[in-house]
Scaffold this motif. Sequence first.
Motif, PDB file in Angstrom:
ATOM      1  N   UNK A 115     -25.283  13.895 -40.355  1.00 19.31           N
ATOM      2  CA  UNK A 115     -24.033  13.860 -39.594  1.00 19.31           C
ATOM      3  C   UNK A 115     -24.280  14.554 -38.259  1.00 19.31           C
ATOM      4  N   UNK A 116     -24.503  13.776 -37.210  1.00 21.16           N
ATOM      5  CA  UNK A 116     -24.999  14.351 -35.961  1.00 21.16           C
ATOM      6  C   UNK A 116     -23.983  14.439 -34.834  1.00 21.16           C
ATOM      7  N   UNK A 117     -22.817  13.851 -34.936  1.00 19.01           N
ATOM      8  CA  UNK A 117     -21.784  13.904 -33.894  1.00 19.01           C
ATOM      9  C   UNK A 117     -22.330  13.450 -32.543  1.00 19.01           C
ATOM     10  N   UNK A 118     -22.973  12.291 -32.521  1.00 19.19           N
ATOM     11  CA  UNK A 118     -23.648  11.825 -31.313  1.00 19.19           C
ATOM     12  C   UNK A 118     -22.707  11.537 -30.149  1.00 19.19           C
ATOM     13  N   UNK A 119     -21.500  11.093 -30.417  1.00 19.17           N
ATOM     14  CA  UNK A 119     -20.567  10.813 -29.315  1.00 19.17           C
ATOM     15  C   UNK A 119     -20.203  12.106 -28.591  1.00 19.17           C
ATOM     16  N   UNK A 120     -19.913  13.160 -29.359  1.00 16.78           N
ATOM     17  CA  UNK A 120     -19.592  14.454 -28.738  1.00 16.78           C
ATOM     18  C   UNK A 120     -20.819  14.992 -28.011  1.00 16.78           C
ATOM     19  N   UNK A 121     -21.983  14.872 -28.640  1.00 18.59           N
ATOM     20  CA  UNK A 121     -23.219  15.317 -27.975  1.00 18.59           C
ATOM     21  C   UNK A 121     -23.419  14.596 -26.656  1.00 18.59           C
ATOM     22  N   UNK A 122     -23.128  13.300 -26.625  1.00 19.61           N
ATOM     23  CA  UNK A 122     -23.301  12.533 -25.394  1.00 19.61           C
ATOM     24  C   UNK A 122     -22.347  13.021 -24.309  1.00 19.61           C
ATOM     25  N   UNK A 123     -21.119  13.373 -24.676  1.00 15.43           N
ATOM     26  CA  UNK A 123     -20.172  13.910 -23.686  1.00 15.43           C
ATOM     27  C   UNK A 123     -20.676  15.213 -23.086  1.00 15.43           C
ATOM     28  N   UNK A 124     -21.245  16.071 -23.938  1.00 19.87           N
ATOM     29  CA  UNK A 124     -21.636  17.408 -23.482  1.00 19.87           C
ATOM     30  C   UNK A 124     -23.008  17.403 -22.808  1.00 19.87           C
ATOM     31  N   UNK A 125     -23.991  16.749 -23.417  1.00 22.26           N
ATOM     32  CA  UNK A 125     -25.366  16.819 -22.919  1.00 22.26           C
ATOM     33  C   UNK A 125     -25.870  15.569 -22.233  1.00 22.26           C
ATOM     34  N   UNK A 126     -25.206  14.447 -22.450  1.00 23.31           N
ATOM     35  CA  UNK A 126     -25.678  13.155 -21.934  1.00 23.31           C
ATOM     36  C   UNK A 126     -27.074  12.828 -22.469  1.00 23.31           C
ATOM     37  N   UNK A 127     -27.344  13.189 -23.753  1.00 18.72           N
ATOM     38  CA  UNK A 127     -28.681  12.957 -24.303  1.00 18.72           C
ATOM     39  C   UNK A 127     -28.734  11.872 -25.384  1.00 18.72           C
ATOM     40  N   UNK A 128     -27.616  11.198 -25.612  1.00 23.53           N
ATOM     41  CA  UNK A 128     -27.628  10.063 -26.540  1.00 23.53           C
ATOM     42  C   UNK A 128     -26.968   8.890 -25.816  1.00 23.53           C
ATOM     43  N   UNK A 129     -27.104   7.731 -26.379  1.00 15.62           N
ATOM     44  CA  UNK A 129     -26.458   6.561 -25.786  1.00 15.62           C
ATOM     45  C   UNK A 129     -25.178   6.184 -26.524  1.00 15.62           C
ATOM     46  N   UNK A 130     -24.716   7.071 -27.393  1.00 15.67           N
ATOM     47  CA  UNK A 130     -23.526   6.791 -28.196  1.00 15.67           C
ATOM     48  C   UNK A 130     -22.277   6.879 -27.337  1.00 15.67           C
ATOM     49  N   UNK A 131     -21.424   5.881 -27.469  1.00 15.36           N
ATOM     50  CA  UNK A 131     -20.157   5.850 -26.741  1.00 15.36           C
ATOM     51  C   UNK A 131     -19.086   5.323 -27.675  1.00 15.36           C
ATOM     52  N   UNK A 132     -17.834   5.587 -27.304  1.00  9.18           N
ATOM     53  CA  UNK A 132     -16.722   5.022 -28.061  1.00  9.18           C
ATOM     54  C   UNK A 132     -16.741   3.513 -27.910  1.00  9.18           C
ATOM     55  N   UNK A 133     -16.453   2.825 -28.971  1.00 12.13           N
ATOM     56  CA  UNK A 133     -16.249   1.388 -28.933  1.00 12.13           C
ATOM     57  C   UNK A 133     -14.764   1.194 -28.646  1.00 12.13           C
ATOM     58  N   UNK A 134     -14.440   0.656 -27.465  1.00 15.66           N
ATOM     59  CA  UNK A 134     -13.048   0.513 -27.040  1.00 15.66           C
ATOM     60  C   UNK A 134     -12.181  -0.234 -28.031  1.00 15.66           C
ATOM     61  N   UNK A 135     -12.713  -1.285 -28.613  1.00 16.03           N
ATOM     62  CA  UNK A 135     -11.944  -2.068 -29.584  1.00 16.03           C
ATOM     63  C   UNK A 135     -11.644  -1.230 -30.828  1.00 16.03           C
ATOM     64  N   UNK A 136     -12.606  -0.459 -31.293  1.00 15.17           N
ATOM     65  CA  UNK A 136     -12.397   0.396 -32.466  1.00 15.17           C
ATOM     66  C   UNK A 136     -11.338   1.451 -32.188  1.00 15.17           C
ATOM     67  N   UNK A 137     -11.376   2.027 -30.987  1.00 16.36           N
ATOM     68  CA  UNK A 137     -10.372   3.028 -30.615  1.00 16.36           C
ATOM     69  C   UNK A 137      -8.981   2.397 -30.586  1.00 16.36           C
ATOM     70  N   UNK A 138      -8.873   1.203 -30.024  1.00 17.43           N
ATOM     71  CA  UNK A 138      -7.587   0.505 -29.990  1.00 17.43           C
ATOM     72  C   UNK A 138      -7.075   0.235 -31.403  1.00 17.43           C
ATOM     73  N   UNK A 139      -7.948  -0.244 -32.289  1.00 16.66           N
ATOM     74  CA  UNK A 139      -7.550  -0.496 -33.677  1.00 16.66           C
ATOM     75  C   UNK A 139      -7.112   0.801 -34.363  1.00 16.66           C
ATOM     76  N   UNK A 140      -7.821   1.874 -34.091  1.00 11.90           N
ATOM     77  CA  UNK A 140      -7.463   3.168 -34.690  1.00 11.90           C
ATOM     78  C   UNK A 140      -6.094   3.625 -34.203  1.00 11.90           C
ATOM     79  N   UNK A 141      -5.825   3.468 -32.917  1.00 14.62           N
ATOM     80  CA  UNK A 141      -4.520   3.852 -32.368  1.00 14.62           C
ATOM     81  C   UNK A 141      -3.417   3.000 -32.982  1.00 14.62           C
ATOM     82  N   UNK A 142      -3.633   1.694 -33.054  1.00 18.11           N
ATOM     83  CA  UNK A 142      -2.633   0.801 -33.648  1.00 18.11           C
ATOM     84  C   UNK A 142      -2.398   1.135 -35.122  1.00 18.11           C
TER      85      UNK A 142
END
Length: 175
Positions: free
Chosen positions: A73-100
């Motif tokens: 469990x590496x929390x790559x999206x948060x790591x990418x925000x802080x360090x910019x050392x991964x290529x992990x990003x939010x998937x916009x469609x997944x975020x929209x589905x989660x909000x809905x």
Amino acid sequence: MVKQKKWTMIICMTLFAFISCLIALPYTTAVLVPPPGVEITKTQLLITLIINITVQSFIAIIIGVYLGPKVGLKANIIRNWIYKDTNEKFNGRSVLYAILAGVAGTAILILIDYYVFMPQLEELAKYSAERKDISFLTGLSTIFQGGYAEEVMLRFGAMTFVVWLLSLIFKKNYA
């Protein structure tokens, strides 16, 4: 992840937990009542609550940052925000589905609460009637505290700890 990077992540995530408490202050101030028989002011209670949530989040974040990678469990999206050392990003469609899904789930729970539980529980109906003066935007301010601080405590901290313990019991190594 090197030690300094880990502490940068811990501090950033803890700071956001603290900020989430501040964002929720309008709601917390409106609903928080000191317990009967306890001599404490509302301000002291608010400060205690903010410190409590921040410290619990801090502990959970330490658990998540140090034990998470040991069980995959590496929390790559948060790591990418802080360090910019991964290529992990939010998937916009997944975020929209989660909000809905969140909005739909909330609407269903509100309807169940209003039509099923309130008629059965007099105290709940009384409590709800007392809180009618809280605006929608004030209630909305709790999204950050509940959506972040509670999730950090339960998912990032407690869940990671349970998974780590289970990996020790079953002798699984995910790193």
